[in-house]
Scaffold this motif. Sequence first.
Motif, PDB file in Angstrom:
ATOM      1  N   GLU A   1     -13.006  14.524  13.667  1.00  0.00           N
ATOM      2  CA  GLU A   1     -13.812  15.656  14.102  1.00  0.00           C
ATOM      3  C   GLU A   1     -13.863  16.721  13.017  1.00  0.00           C
ATOM      4  N   SER A   2     -15.023  17.375  12.906  1.00  0.00           N
ATOM      5  CA  SER A   2     -15.171  18.553  12.063  1.00  0.00           C
ATOM      6  C   SER A   2     -16.171  19.464  12.766  1.00  0.00           C
ATOM      7  N   GLY A   3     -15.633  20.454  13.517  1.00  0.00           N
ATOM      8  CA  GLY A   3     -16.504  21.312  14.321  1.00  0.00           C
ATOM      9  C   GLY A   3     -17.168  20.477  15.396  1.00  0.00           C
ATOM     10  N   ASN A   4     -18.484  20.491  15.439  1.00  0.00           N
ATOM     11  CA  ASN A   4     -19.222  19.711  16.431  1.00  0.00           C
ATOM     12  C   ASN A   4     -19.721  18.401  15.825  1.00  0.00           C
ATOM     13  N   TYR A   5     -19.014  17.913  14.800  1.00  0.00           N
ATOM     14  CA  TYR A   5     -19.344  16.651  14.164  1.00  0.00           C
ATOM     15  C   TYR A   5     -18.276  15.609  14.477  1.00  0.00           C
ATOM     16  N   ILE A   6     -18.734  14.354  14.533  1.00  0.00           N
ATOM     17  CA  ILE A   6     -17.832  13.214  14.422  1.00  0.00           C
ATOM     18  C   ILE A   6     -18.272  12.446  13.185  1.00  0.00           C
ATOM     19  N   ILE A   7     -17.341  12.254  12.247  1.00  0.00           N
ATOM     20  CA  ILE A   7     -17.629  11.557  10.998  1.00  0.00           C
ATOM     21  C   ILE A   7     -16.988  10.182  11.078  1.00  0.00           C
ATOM     22  N   LEU A   8     -17.835   9.171  11.018  1.00  0.00           N
ATOM     23  CA  LEU A   8     -17.387   7.782  11.120  1.00  0.00           C
ATOM     24  C   LEU A   8     -17.242   7.208   9.718  1.00  0.00           C
ATOM     25  N   ARG A   9     -16.118   6.547   9.464  1.00  0.00           N
ATOM     26  CA  ARG A   9     -15.894   5.938   8.154  1.00  0.00           C
ATOM     27  C   ARG A   9     -15.016   4.715   8.304  1.00  0.00           C
ATOM     28  N   ARG A  10     -14.959   3.942   7.248  1.00  0.00           N
ATOM     29  CA  ARG A  10     -14.072   2.786   7.245  1.00  0.00           C
ATOM     30  C   ARG A  10     -12.636   3.246   7.086  1.00  0.00           C
ATOM     31  N   THR A  11     -11.706   2.491   7.651  1.00  0.00           N
ATOM     32  CA  THR A  11     -10.284   2.788   7.471  1.00  0.00           C
ATOM     33  C   THR A  11      -9.927   2.653   5.997  1.00  0.00           C
ATOM     34  N   PRO A  12      -9.231   3.657   5.425  1.00  0.00           N
ATOM     35  CA  PRO A  12      -8.895   3.578   3.993  1.00  0.00           C
ATOM     36  C   PRO A  12      -8.241   2.261   3.632  1.00  0.00           C
ATOM     37  N   ILE A  13      -8.642   1.742   2.476  1.00  0.00           N
ATOM     38  CA  ILE A  13      -8.125   0.459   2.010  1.00  0.00           C
ATOM     39  C   ILE A  13      -6.730   0.658   1.432  1.00  0.00           C
ATOM     40  N   LYS A  14      -5.825  -0.218   1.772  1.00  0.00           N
ATOM     41  CA  LYS A  14      -4.443  -0.126   1.301  1.00  0.00           C
ATOM     42  C   LYS A  14      -4.327  -0.673  -0.116  1.00  0.00           C
ATOM     43  N   LEU A  15      -3.558   0.016  -0.913  1.00  0.00           N
ATOM     44  CA  LEU A  15      -3.324  -0.414  -2.288  1.00  0.00           C
ATOM     45  C   LEU A  15      -2.395  -1.610  -2.310  1.00  0.00           C
ATOM     46  N   THR A  16      -2.805  -2.650  -3.046  1.00  0.00           N
ATOM     47  CA  THR A  16      -1.960  -3.841  -3.197  1.00  0.00           C
ATOM     48  C   THR A  16      -1.614  -4.029  -4.655  1.00  0.00           C
ATOM     49  N   VAL A  17      -0.361  -4.330  -4.922  1.00  0.00           N
ATOM     50  CA  VAL A  17       0.101  -4.501  -6.300  1.00  0.00           C
ATOM     51  C   VAL A  17       0.848  -5.822  -6.407  1.00  0.00           C
ATOM     52  N   ILE A  18       0.464  -6.616  -7.401  1.00  0.00           N
ATOM     53  CA  ILE A  18       1.182  -7.858  -7.700  1.00  0.00           C
ATOM     54  C   ILE A  18       1.731  -7.725  -9.109  1.00  0.00           C
ATOM     55  N   THR A  19       3.053  -7.764  -9.253  1.00  0.00           N
ATOM     56  CA  THR A  19       3.692  -7.538 -10.544  1.00  0.00           C
ATOM     57  C   THR A  19       4.238  -8.838 -11.105  1.00  0.00           C
ATOM     58  N   ASN A  20       3.983  -9.074 -12.381  1.00  0.00           N
ATOM     59  CA  ASN A  20       4.506 -10.228 -13.089  1.00  0.00           C
ATOM     60  C   ASN A  20       5.533  -9.733 -14.106  1.00  0.00           C
ATOM     61  N   ARG A  21       6.801  -9.907 -13.812  1.00  0.00           N
ATOM     62  CA  ARG A  21       7.863  -9.368 -14.658  1.00  0.00           C
ATOM     63  C   ARG A  21       8.185 -10.252 -15.860  1.00  0.00           C
ATOM     64  N   THR A  22       7.495 -11.359 -16.014  1.00  0.00           N
ATOM     65  CA  THR A  22       7.824 -12.270 -17.119  1.00  0.00           C
ATOM     66  C   THR A  22       7.391 -11.717 -18.467  1.00  0.00           C
ATOM     67  N   ALA A  23       6.547 -10.670 -18.443  1.00  0.00           N
ATOM     68  CA  ALA A  23       6.047 -10.135 -19.721  1.00  0.00           C
ATOM     69  C   ALA A  23       6.805  -8.907 -20.181  1.00  0.00           C
ATOM     70  N   SER A  24       7.999  -8.673 -19.666  1.00  0.00           N
ATOM     71  CA  SER A  24       8.727  -7.438 -19.930  1.00  0.00           C
ATOM     72  C   SER A  24       9.169  -7.292 -21.379  1.00  0.00           C
ATOM     73  N   GLU A  25       9.247  -8.374 -22.144  1.00  0.00           N
ATOM     74  CA  GLU A  25       9.710  -8.284 -23.516  1.00  0.00           C
ATOM     75  C   GLU A  25       8.558  -8.077 -24.504  1.00  0.00           C
ATOM     76  N   GLU A  26       7.328  -8.098 -24.043  1.00  0.00           N
ATOM     77  CA  GLU A  26       6.188  -7.926 -24.927  1.00  0.00           C
ATOM     78  C   GLU A  26       6.013  -6.457 -25.291  1.00  0.00           C
ATOM     79  N   LYS A  27       5.393  -6.191 -26.449  1.00  0.00           N
ATOM     80  CA  LYS A  27       5.098  -4.821 -26.855  1.00  0.00           C
ATOM     81  C   LYS A  27       3.918  -4.248 -26.079  1.00  0.00           C
TER      82      LYS A  27
END
Length: 618
Positions: free
Chosen positions: A89-115
């Motif tokens: 709600e915002s005053g006499n408005y209803i604002i419809l939107r998509r549910t915020p997208i969740k951040l997804t992170v996939i980490t590959n730790r095998t490259a930790s020795e690279e520069k």
Amino acid sequence: MRCVILLSGILLFSFTMSAQSVLNRTVSFAVNRQPLDQVLEILSNKADFYFSYNSNIIKRDSLVTLTITNRTVKQVMEQLFPEGYEYRESGNYIILRRTPIKLTVITNRTASEEKLYYVSGYILDDQTGETVSNASIYEKSQLANTISDGQGYFKIKLKSRYDKAALTVSREFYEDTTIVIQPKYNQQLSIAIMPVEVSDKTITIAPYTFEAPDSIVIAVRKADSTHWLYTYRKTDSVKVEKTAMGKWLLHTWQRVQTINLQKFFVARPYQVSLLPWLSTNGRLNSQVINNVSLNIWGGYSGGVKGVELAGWFNIDKKDVRWLQAAGWFNIVGGQVDGVQLAGIHNTVLDSVTGVQAAGISNFVRRQFIGAQLSGIYNHVGGSMNGLQAAGIGNFANNGTTGAQVAGVLNVNRRNLRGAQIAGVLNVNFQETKGAQIAGVINYTKKLSGVQVGLINIADTSDGYSIGLINIIFKGYHKLSVYGNEEFPFNAAFKTGNSKLYSILLAGVEPTKDNKAYTFGYGLGREFYLNKKLAANGEISVQHVYLGTWDYLNVLTRMEAHLNFRLGKYLSVFAGPAIAVYYSEQTAKIPGYKQNIRSMAAGDKVKGWFGFSAGVNLF
């Protein structure tokens, strides 16, 4: 009493509706296979509120069959949009939107020795879930950046020696989004960014009983607020990129980056570039303000506070201070304070304070203060304060305080407070408070100074026009027909103003065997004594033709006239004169006088007192 009770009930109902949360208002209606957008319109009218949503996030033509009895707006919304959506709600408005997208992170730790390590993934629209192309992704401290492709995919290379890393995503019409990542590891992630621009895809539904506003203010969401308020502003920062040379020399991704990174600029002590896309500052060079900038062939920087030199060209988004020099040209999107030098051309899209010099031309979009020098042409789109000098022409759009000096032409569109000096033509479209000096023509709308030229033109004049022909459209115009002691028939055309008018004159002595002709130029001034009476002082120089051009015969006259006005276009005048005659003619030509006055043998100069009398027309 019934009326009072009824009125009280209506007021109480209205107060209750206005105070009650929109989501908690109850409605009843039934629809059978109605399109979704029409169902939302029915809901808006039943509960008396505005509905706003982006047309991309719902299927408006979806058919809905629904029966609602005393259910809240919130409950209806939950039936229409069971998952993947949220409404605020915002005053006499209803604002419809998509549910915020969740951040997804996939980490590959095998490259930790690279520069080096890589972060890749997708940029998504937080409302629609669609991928976002041409978004700029950058790491500020490392000056690393990339742009998402047509599918929203990006891949950025970072250095492992940095202990911290944060990626910022910028895109036109979206809020800047920054996320902290785990440094030194290859990883994949998806980043959702929030749109901040109302576009033609935004649908607003209003109840029948309300008048929709001219615009909807929906502003940036605050973390400590349950209301949604957006502020929408579109700024056009693409300046240097829109110039002809900018379009030719800069890549598309550099122009996209300029749009996205309007707020991001950093400072560095120096940079060296080979070309606009090959710099020691990397691909973010256009967002870096340097103290020393060296461009071997050409460079593209955020700005300079110090010195910038280039073999061919310099292009800067923002301001340049102190010194900028290039073999070919300079383009600056902001201000220049200092000295700007180019072998061919300088362009400044804001203002200049200092010196701008080029072999061919200079252009400043706004104000110029200082000296603008070029071999051919100077142009200032705003006001010019100082010296503008060019081999061919100068132009100032919003007035000049100082001097315009050109070999051919000066043009000033507003007031001139100073001097215009040109070999051929000066033009000032407003008032001249100063001097116009031209080899041929001067023009100004209003003259409050001095014009010196062969032909001087003004609409109105409170100043002085000195030339062979002076035309003041709303000034002094008289045709005089008169006689004097030597030439019985004379005519003179007088133009200018009462302070100073020019005189073109001619006369004839038609006596057979003693003819004489005269023509010349003079200046005069008129002094008004009353409505009917005026006095004039005039001086003229005339050549006397006595049958041959082989001799110089010059008659100089100083005259004083008393004018009496008979009507609006007619006056009579008479007065004394002093004449001085110089003649080199020693032989008499048959049919002509030898001298207009008898002169002793061997004399070349003679003076006398004379008179003139006649009528003025106009």
